[in-house]
Design a protein around this motif. Structure first.
Motif: not given
Length: 80
Positions: A28-34, A60-66, A53-57
């Motif tokens: 799944q891809y949403y809001n630049s996150v895979i 850069a991750p937002k302050p509240w995101e891992q 597995y989750y990661s912004p692509i």
């Protein structure tokens, strides 16, 4: 804090293999996150292994995101 409209495409692909070895893969891809999710059946309709597995692509991750998240866990599912 002001309310803002937010638009992002949601793209999701699911695949399930149901022959001798039963497993599934979701991407799944949403809001630049895979987000990737896979599962494998060990005991028919009862015991599964889940992998997530989750990661912004692209950004850069937002302050509240891992920066990323990876998890492997067993799953017991009772179907009757």
């Amino acid at each position: 804090m002001n309310k803002q409209d937010f638009y992002s495409p949601l793209v999701r692909i699911n695949y399930t293999h149901e022959l001798q070895i039963v497993f599934g893969v979701n991407l799944q891809y949403y809001n630049s996150v895979i987000f990737a999710y896979g599962w494998l059946e060990f005991v028919k309709n009862f015991l599964y292994l889940d992998i997530k597995y989750y990661s912004p692509i692209i950004r850069a991750p937002k302050p509240w995101e891992q920066p990323y998240f990876f998890m492997v866990s067993p799953r017991i599912q009772v179907i009757y």
